[in-house]
Enzyme design. Structure first.
Site, PDB file in Angstrom:
ATOM      1  N   SER A 144       0.717  -0.970  -0.389  1.00  0.00           N
ATOM      2  CA  SER A 144      -0.324  -0.212  -0.077  1.00  0.00           C
ATOM      3  C   SER A 144       0.808   1.115   0.387  1.00  0.00           C
ATOM      4  CB  SER A 144      -1.032  -0.329   1.366  1.00  0.00           C
ATOM      5  OG  SER A 144      -1.942   0.581   1.327  1.00  0.00           O
ATOM      6  N   ASP A 290      -2.700   6.563  -3.289  1.00  0.00           N
ATOM      7  CA  ASP A 290      -2.293   6.078  -2.960  1.00  0.00           C
ATOM      8  C   ASP A 290      -1.243   4.882  -3.865  1.00  0.00           C
ATOM      9  OD1 ASP A 290      -3.990   3.665  -2.918  1.00  0.00           O
ATOM     10  OD2 ASP A 290      -2.621   3.448  -0.413  1.00  0.00           O
ATOM     11  N   ASP A 292      -0.836   2.087  -4.197  1.00  0.00           N
ATOM     12  CA  ASP A 292      -1.876   0.563  -4.947  1.00  0.00           C
ATOM     13  C   ASP A 292      -3.776   0.944  -4.862  1.00  0.00           C
ATOM     14  OD1 ASP A 292      -2.787   0.578  -2.281  1.00  0.00           O
ATOM     15  OD2 ASP A 292      -3.054  -1.199  -2.127  1.00  0.00           O
ATOM     16  N   ASP A 294      -6.075   2.087  -3.516  1.00  0.00           N
ATOM     17  CA  ASP A 294      -7.185   1.442  -3.069  1.00  0.00           C
ATOM     18  C   ASP A 294      -7.992   3.087  -1.868  1.00  0.00           C
ATOM     19  OD1 ASP A 294      -5.306   1.324  -0.906  1.00  0.00           O
ATOM     20  OD2 ASP A 294      -5.297  -0.170  -0.108  1.00  0.00           O
TER      21      ASP A 294
END
Length: 546
Positions: A144, A290, A292, A294
């Site tokens: 992340s 961010d 990734d 999500d």
């Protein structure tokens, strides 16, 4: 652990490790007899919890590496059993694609079916794909918004949501029972998923969300060196928005994240390039994902020039009303975590819908009950739904960005900004001022010591407000499952939650004060809220002793 034990464990690990880089790392440490470095790698292990695995790349059980990942895959295979189907995704971090391939090889070798994403796509695409393909589980290789040296291994169950107890403990126990990874049977013949298999259906789902009908909007966007850029741009175009202007230096995946100290939109300086681009083009909205994708951050123009990033709670409140205005039904549910603003509860009451409060993490928000049309947590995570439900059972930075864009475009059409909408909410529900106090540490024992100090000497007053109640969340306060944390309710409608981060070496404190807006003067209420939060920060820092 004795030096002899450390050397023996390091040699055993090296001899089964398929990665020449981490083998060489251990050879070097053994040759130099660096016992401190060996103890750091072999004196502990990465714990498999409800966030799966996450840690620094390197050799040994206390690092993310191919042995650690293959053991995790073997443990997952044992819990699921032969014949089950697992979808595997990966982001742009170092070794993410390698870890995904290793996972597929171990799973197929154990008699399971594996489908691997054919490119570096966002985490919400993987979460969506689990349910879309009717899989039994999913794995996303990502850390992340963690620093570049980290990677992680996030596990989803068949409902498309992240695992919760007791599944995490079952997988952890199965991992502990795995022997040498060079003795695991490795398979081949897994399916490679193309754009049409999962990205196309995902885009169809998120562009069908309650976005609204306004589309006149200029957007400055950054994927922050992550994997969200192409998917978000495609989503905007399909939904009928103009293509966003993208920060060129951060447009493509780069695992070293060269332009930011931490690849997290909340970190100081991380949004500088996006804000600069917005100013240069006069953008109506700033959006960031961010790495990734999500999470979603949003910024809006200021009346006198410049831009301001909104907090996660501010975006959460705006999106909640947006979703509730565009959905119907008497049994709708909205949910947020205990560290997020209490504003959502007041919005739910005004709209006559149900409201749930959960532990921190989207895995818990997704378990909040039937009829869920919107969930959010203050750390920039949102899941936007429609009357048909939530397309993604996890936080989704792409779907949230579309909804924020629709909200901002509708406000622009009415001659308003997102700041104006926030002011309207403050007048209706009171100003919910939220903030954080956080401490990043090198030694995790400092966090446990601070928590013990608070338990041993609970504050009776903070910033001139008496502490009306103190709840130890480890005892399962308020009917919630036990979790490490403390919650204080203070006189004058204020609240503090103190908890260790589940993904970073941080102690986090979440503060909220609710200020009545007198005579419609939101600016005065905001000023008072800021002063009150700062006073709470100062007194709490003293109580923590950090």
């Amino acid at each position: 652990m004795t030096p002899t034990d450390l050397v023996r464990l390091a040699r055993e690990w090296r001899d089964q490790d398929p990665d020449p880089r981490t083998r060489a790392e251990l050879d070097d440490l053994l040759e130099r007899e660096d016992l401190a470095a060996l103890a750091d790698r072999f004196g502990a292990k990465l714990e498999f919890g409800t966030a799966g695995l996450r840690g620094e790349l390197g050799a040994g059980p206390n690092r993310m590496n191919r042995v650690t990942v293959m053991r995790a895959a073997a443990g997952l295979a044992r819990v699921l059993g032969p014949g089950k189907h697992v979808v595997i995704g990966y982001d742009g971090r170092h070794n993410s694609d390698v870890f995904a391939t290793d996972t597929a090889a171990v799973l197929t070798g154990a008699g399971l079916r594996a489908s691997v994403m054919g490119a570096r796509w966002p985490t919400p695409v993987l979460a969506f794909a689990v349910r879309h393909l009717g899989a039994d589980a999913g794995v996303m290789v990502t850390a992340s918004h963690n620093p570049p040296r980290d990677n992680g291994y996030k596990v989803y169950w068949g409902d498309g949501a992240q695992i919760v107890p007791p599944v995490d403990q079952e997988i952890s126990q199965a991992i502990d029972a795995v022997g040498r990874v060079d003795e695991l049977p490795l398979g081949e013949g897994w399916t490679t998923l193309g754009h049409g298999d999962i990205v196309e259906p995902y885009l169809e789902a998120v562009t069908s969300l309650p976005i609204g009908d306004a589309r006149d909007l200029s957007v400055a966007y950054t994927p922050m060196h992550g994997v969200g850029g192409s998917t978000l741009s495609e989503a905007f175009l399909r939904a009928g928005f103009p293509a966003p202007a993208v920060v060129e230096a951060q447009a493509l995946p780069d695992p070293d994240f060269p332009t930011v100290a931490f690849p997290n939109p909340e970190e100081p300086g991380a949004m500088d390039l996006a804000l600069g681009l917005a100013a240069s083009i006069g953008a109506d909205l700033v959006v960031a994902n961010d790495p990734d994708a999500d999470r979603c951050a949003a910024g809006t123009p200021l009346p006198g020039g410049g831009y301001r990033m909104l907090t996660g709670d501010e975006v959460g409140g705006l999106l909640a009303e947006h979703v509730l205005r565009h959905t119907t039904g008497d049994d709708r549910l909205v949910a947020t975590s205990i560290v997020s603003s209490s504003l959502l509860g007041r919005i739910a009451e005004a709209y006559g819908v149900r409201h749930a409060e959960t532990l921190t993490g989207f895995k818990w928000i997704m378990k909040s009950g039937p009829g869920l049309v919107f969930g959010y947590e203050e750390a920039l995570g949102y899941s936007v739904g429609s009357d048909a439900g939530l397309p993604v059972h996890d936080k989704d930075g792409i779907g949230a960005a579309l909804a924020v864009a629709g909200l901002a475009a509708a406000a622009k059409r009415d001659g308003l900004t997102l700041l104006d909408l926030l002011d309207e909410q403050a007048r209706r529900y009171g100003l919910h001022a939220t903030g954080q106090l956080s401490f990043r540490v090198e030694d995790l024992s400092l966090i446990s010591e601070a928590m013990e100090r608070l338990r041993a000497h609970p504050p009776v007053e903070l910033a001139g407000r008496s502490v009306e109640s103190a709840e130890d969340l480890s005892e399962g306060a308020g009917g919630l499952p036990p979790t490490e944390g403390l919650r204080y309710r203070l006189a004058g409608d204020a609240r503090i939650v103190v908890r260790p981060s589940g993904t970073e070496p941080k102690l986090k404190c979440y503060l909220e004060v609710v200020v009545a807006v007198e005579g419609g003067d939101v600016a005065a209420a905001r000023a008072k809220g800021a002063r009150d939060l700062e006073a709470l920060r100062k007194d709490l820092a003293v109580a923590l002793g950090l």
